[in-house]
Design a protein around this motif. Sequence first.
Motif, PDB file in Angstrom:
ATOM      1  N   VAL A 289      59.879  41.093  22.874  1.00 14.14           N
ATOM      2  CA  VAL A 289      61.133  41.059  22.360  1.00 14.14           C
ATOM      3  C   VAL A 289      61.621  42.323  21.772  1.00 14.14           C
ATOM      4  O   VAL A 289      62.798  42.322  21.438  1.00 14.14           O
ATOM      5  CB  VAL A 289      61.219  39.719  21.499  1.00 14.14           C
ATOM      6  CG1 VAL A 289      60.885  38.338  22.062  1.00 14.14           C
ATOM      7  CG2 VAL A 289      60.441  40.059  20.245  1.00 14.14           C
ATOM      8  N   SER A 290      60.853  43.314  21.652  1.00 13.56           N
ATOM      9  CA  SER A 290      61.161  44.253  21.074  1.00 13.56           C
ATOM     10  C   SER A 290      61.814  45.319  22.374  1.00 13.56           C
ATOM     11  O   SER A 290      62.525  46.504  22.097  1.00 13.56           O
ATOM     12  CB  SER A 290      60.323  45.370  20.292  1.00 13.56           C
ATOM     13  OG  SER A 290      59.158  45.644  21.081  1.00 13.56           O
TER      14      SER A 290
ATOM     15  N   GLY B 122      58.202  33.336  20.959  1.00 18.81           N
ATOM     16  CA  GLY B 122      56.733  33.182  20.291  1.00 18.81           C
ATOM     17  C   GLY B 122      56.516  31.563  20.568  1.00 18.81           C
ATOM     18  O   GLY B 122      55.771  31.136  19.370  1.00 18.81           O
ATOM     19  N   GLY B 123      56.791  31.044  21.716  1.00 14.73           N
ATOM     20  CA  GLY B 123      56.710  29.672  21.981  1.00 14.73           C
ATOM     21  C   GLY B 123      55.355  29.321  22.477  1.00 14.73           C
ATOM     22  O   GLY B 123      55.010  28.054  22.720  1.00 14.73           O
ATOM     23  N   ALA B 124      54.415  30.127  22.520  1.00 14.28           N
ATOM     24  CA  ALA B 124      53.096  29.917  23.002  1.00 14.28           C
ATOM     25  C   ALA B 124      52.103  29.480  21.901  1.00 14.28           C
ATOM     26  O   ALA B 124      50.977  28.865  22.252  1.00 14.28           O
ATOM     27  CB  ALA B 124      52.543  31.108  23.926  1.00 14.28           C
ATOM     28  N   SER B 125      52.485  29.429  20.630  1.00 11.71           N
ATOM     29  CA  SER B 125      51.620  29.034  19.786  1.00 11.71           C
ATOM     30  C   SER B 125      52.148  28.710  18.407  1.00 11.71           C
ATOM     31  O   SER B 125      53.585  29.214  18.205  1.00 11.71           O
ATOM     32  CB  SER B 125      50.582  30.080  19.457  1.00 11.71           C
ATOM     33  OG  SER B 125      51.097  31.262  18.793  1.00 11.71           O
TER      34      SER B 125
ATOM     35  N   LEU C 118      68.980  28.495  20.516  1.00  8.72           N
ATOM     36  CA  LEU C 118      67.798  29.615  20.524  1.00  8.72           C
ATOM     37  C   LEU C 118      67.078  29.492  19.015  1.00  8.72           C
ATOM     38  O   LEU C 118      67.722  29.351  17.909  1.00  8.72           O
ATOM     39  CB  LEU C 118      68.625  30.865  20.316  1.00  8.72           C
ATOM     40  CG  LEU C 118      67.581  32.169  19.857  1.00  8.72           C
ATOM     41  CD1 LEU C 118      66.616  32.526  21.001  1.00  8.72           C
ATOM     42  CD2 LEU C 118      68.534  33.359  19.623  1.00  8.72           C
ATOM     43  N   VAL C 119      65.798  29.409  19.180  1.00  4.45           N
ATOM     44  CA  VAL C 119      64.789  29.382  18.108  1.00  4.45           C
ATOM     45  C   VAL C 119      64.179  30.876  18.257  1.00  4.45           C
ATOM     46  O   VAL C 119      63.326  30.761  19.171  1.00  4.45           O
ATOM     47  CB  VAL C 119      63.896  28.191  17.996  1.00  4.45           C
ATOM     48  CG1 VAL C 119      62.849  28.304  16.821  1.00  4.45           C
ATOM     49  CG2 VAL C 119      64.670  26.855  17.859  1.00  4.45           C
ATOM     50  N   ALA C 120      64.461  31.842  17.437  1.00  4.96           N
ATOM     51  CA  ALA C 120      64.042  33.034  17.443  1.00  4.96           C
ATOM     52  C   ALA C 120      62.559  33.058  16.402  1.00  4.96           C
ATOM     53  O   ALA C 120      62.689  33.176  15.199  1.00  4.96           O
ATOM     54  CB  ALA C 120      64.770  34.239  17.208  1.00  4.96           C
ATOM     55  N   SER C 121      61.373  32.753  16.962  1.00  3.64           N
ATOM     56  CA  SER C 121      60.085  32.597  16.093  1.00  3.64           C
ATOM     57  C   SER C 121      59.098  33.461  16.254  1.00  3.64           C
ATOM     58  O   SER C 121      58.042  33.684  15.665  1.00  3.64           O
ATOM     59  CB  SER C 121      59.575  30.928  16.602  1.00  3.64           C
ATOM     60  OG  SER C 121      58.432  30.984  15.776  1.00  3.64           O
ATOM     61  N   ALA C 122      59.341  34.451  17.395  1.00  8.52           N
ATOM     62  CA  ALA C 122      58.276  35.582  17.630  1.00  8.52           C
ATOM     63  C   ALA C 122      58.160  36.386  16.366  1.00  8.52           C
ATOM     64  O   ALA C 122      59.303  36.898  15.797  1.00  8.52           O
ATOM     65  CB  ALA C 122      58.629  36.182  18.663  1.00  8.52           C
TER      66      ALA C 122
END
Length: 250
Positions: free
Chosen positions: A64-65, A17-20, A88-92
Amino acid sequence: MSVWSGRFEGRTAVVTGGASGLGLQTAKRIVAEGGQVVLWDLDPAKLAAAKAEVGASGVIALDVSDQAAVQAAAEESAQLLDGRIDILVASAGITGATGPVHEYPIDSWQRVIDINLNGVFYCCRAIVPYMIANSYGRIVNVASVAGKEGNPNASAYSASKAGVIGLTKSLGKELATKGIIANAVTPATFESPILDQLPKSQVDYMRGKIPMGRLGEVYETAAMVCFMASEECSFTTASTFDTSGGRTTF
């Protein structure tokens, strides 16, 4: 935005989810503090802009699914990051539909669980082996206060984030003797593009539950995430960190 000079020097990270929103702000801080980052996101156009804004080592467009896509992205990311993934930052994530359980759309339920919960599992499953190989890792899974309390008319989102908390607690205990820390951050609502997915009535409800009387700012949660992703976070694992303006009581 305060920056700790050199805190991530020599460290490598994947941010989903790194684009925003939170993912973007977290990635910017990691790079500003000396780290290398690969951004994962669903939107190729936003990723191109984010790469330039962040100074990322690479970007990967994926859902990511999709477990196979996540596995391939982990392998590509490791190559871009000198063979290592330290963080790892899982933000999506997505909010899904708004409505009562007995009327909740089945397709929206499945999509929310697929991205918010299954996606976090796939990311952890693919990246943890790189951390084990180097006896070091920091995992930050983005959950929500909704996963602790449950928001009415947001059953899929609340259930998915509760699942992220449970997954993280299990993972943190599994890795506790391997030099790898895994925690979840549980924000209350903060200003983010994800709010565009919700009706104003739902946002107003969530704002009304916050004792500070305002929504959070993305930089406030990004600051917490960066602490959790750093070497400073060394004796807290399998836990949750709140940024809730006083809403969370446990």
